[in-house]
Design an enzyme around this catalytic site. Structure first.
Site, PDB file in Angstrom:
ATOM      1  N   ASP A 144       0.854  -1.192   0.000  1.00 40.83           N
ATOM      2  CA  ASP A 144       0.000   0.000   0.000  1.00 40.83           C
ATOM      3  C   ASP A 144       0.892   1.245   0.000  1.00 40.83           C
ATOM      4  O   ASP A 144       1.907   1.310   0.684  1.00 40.83           O
ATOM      5  CB  ASP A 144      -0.909  -0.006   1.234  1.00 40.83           C
ATOM      6  N   ILE A 145       0.481   2.251  -0.769  1.00 43.26           N
ATOM      7  CA  ILE A 145       1.268   3.478  -0.895  1.00 43.26           C
ATOM      8  C   ILE A 145       1.218   4.315   0.383  1.00 43.26           C
ATOM      9  O   ILE A 145       2.096   5.150   0.614  1.00 43.26           O
ATOM     10  CB  ILE A 145       0.754   4.293  -2.112  1.00 43.26           C
ATOM     11  N   GLY A 160     -15.712   2.932   4.091  1.00 42.19           N
ATOM     12  CA  GLY A 160     -14.541   3.724   3.745  1.00 42.19           C
ATOM     13  C   GLY A 160     -13.814   3.264   2.508  1.00 42.19           C
ATOM     14  O   GLY A 160     -12.636   3.583   2.310  1.00 42.19           O
ATOM     15  N   GLN A 161     -14.500   2.509   1.639  1.00 45.38           N
ATOM     16  CA  GLN A 161     -13.852   2.080   0.398  1.00 45.38           C
ATOM     17  C   GLN A 161     -13.585   3.302  -0.480  1.00 45.38           C
ATOM     18  O   GLN A 161     -14.506   4.067  -0.786  1.00 45.38           O
ATOM     19  CB  GLN A 161     -14.740   1.077  -0.355  1.00 45.38           C
ATOM     20  N   ASN A 176     -12.801  -3.227   2.818  1.00 45.55           N
ATOM     21  CA  ASN A 176     -13.713  -2.099   2.954  1.00 45.55           C
ATOM     22  C   ASN A 176     -14.688  -2.174   1.788  1.00 45.55           C
ATOM     23  O   ASN A 176     -14.287  -2.079   0.627  1.00 45.55           O
ATOM     24  CB  ASN A 176     -12.944  -0.779   2.964  1.00 45.55           C
ATOM     25  N   HIS A 193     -10.464  -5.200  -3.085  1.00 45.33           N
ATOM     26  CA  HIS A 193      -9.107  -5.446  -2.592  1.00 45.33           C
ATOM     27  C   HIS A 193      -9.150  -5.928  -1.155  1.00 45.33           C
ATOM     28  O   HIS A 193      -9.979  -5.480  -0.367  1.00 45.33           O
ATOM     29  CB  HIS A 193      -8.221  -4.204  -2.716  1.00 45.33           C
TER      30      HIS A 193
HETATM   31  P1  AMP Z   1      -9.774   1.390   0.591  1.00 40.41           P
HETATM   32  O1  AMP Z   1      -9.862   2.650   1.423  1.00 40.41           O
HETATM   33  O2  AMP Z   1     -10.161   0.157   1.343  1.00 40.41           O
HETATM   34  O3  AMP Z   1     -10.497   1.549  -0.725  1.00 40.41           O
HETATM   35  O4  AMP Z   1      -8.246   1.200   0.286  1.00 40.41           O
HETATM   36  C1  AMP Z   1      -7.595   1.742  -0.816  1.00 40.41           C
HETATM   37  C2  AMP Z   1      -6.126   1.671  -0.521  1.00 40.41           C
HETATM   38  O5  AMP Z   1      -5.423   1.870  -1.731  1.00 40.41           O
HETATM   39  C3  AMP Z   1      -5.633   2.725   0.469  1.00 40.41           C
HETATM   40  O6  AMP Z   1      -5.059   2.083   1.597  1.00 40.41           O
HETATM   41  C4  AMP Z   1      -4.609   3.515  -0.346  1.00 40.41           C
HETATM   42  O7  AMP Z   1      -3.509   3.944   0.415  1.00 40.41           O
HETATM   43  C5  AMP Z   1      -4.219   2.509  -1.411  1.00 40.41           C
HETATM   44  N1  AMP Z   1      -3.703   3.074  -2.644  1.00 40.41           N
HETATM   45  C6  AMP Z   1      -4.244   4.064  -3.394  1.00 40.41           C
HETATM   46  N2  AMP Z   1      -3.484   4.311  -4.479  1.00 40.41           N
HETATM   47  C7  AMP Z   1      -2.448   3.430  -4.422  1.00 40.41           C
HETATM   48  C8  AMP Z   1      -1.324   3.192  -5.259  1.00 40.41           C
HETATM   49  N3  AMP Z   1      -1.090   3.878  -6.384  1.00 40.41           N
HETATM   50  N4  AMP Z   1      -0.459   2.215  -4.894  1.00 40.41           N
HETATM   51  C9  AMP Z   1      -0.660   1.515  -3.777  1.00 40.41           C
HETATM   52  N5  AMP Z   1      -1.710   1.689  -2.944  1.00 40.41           N
HETATM   53  C10 AMP Z   1      -2.595   2.644  -3.260  1.00 40.41           C
END
Ligand code: AMP
Length: 114
Positions: free
Chosen positions: A30-31, A93-94, A87, A100
């Site tokens: 995760d970023i 909070g998605q 999520n 994922h």
């Molecule tokens: P959610 O809030 O459950 O939809 O999680 C989305 C996740 O994607 C969050 O934890 C973000 O930090 C992660 N995310 C968004 N963009 C990227 C990216 N380019 N590379 C890796 N993780 C990402």
């Protein structure tokens, strides 16, 4: 379905720190990590979330959890434990509209979640 950042990662159009890939899914760090280990496991199939899961996706969803189990072992989380989170939708909070599984570990988690 609207284009997502995860679709771009799947097509290798943007970089990600990939830790696993196979014919059904990709896993990457995760970023914006919320724990010392924070990996996302995503299906190659474009599914918004669990609501969109078809009966035929049962094996695919099970595969995501199998990969999570194996990554937890590789990343040395198995013994101390880890959290798997999906999520699903607005109230959860998605933020990315592509199913994922979050694999979180390396610290003690609290409950209830925020
Ligand atoms: P959610 O809030 O459950 O939809 O999680 C989305 C996740 O994607 C969050 O934890 C973000 O930090 C992660 N995310 C968004 N963009 C990227 C990216 N380019 N590379 C890796 N993780 C990402």
């Amino acid at each position: 379905m609207a284009e997502t950042v995860f679709a771009k990662i799947l097509r290798k159009e943007i970089d990600a720190r990939i830790v696993h890939e196979d014919d059904q899914c990709v896993a990457f760090h995760d970023i914006n990590p919320q724990a010392p280990v924070h990996v996302l496991i995503i299906p190659r199939k474009e599914l918004l979330n669990v609501n969109e899961m078809a009966d035929e996706d049962e094996q695919l969803i099970g595969h995501l959890f199998k990969v999570a189990r194996d990554l937890a072992s590789t990343l040395d989380l198995t013994e101390r434990g880890y959290r798997l989170v999906i999520n699903n939708g607005d109230h959860a909070g998605q933020t990315v509209a592509h199913l994922h599984v979050h694999l979180l570990g390396g610290r003690r988690m609290t409950w209830p979640p925020g």
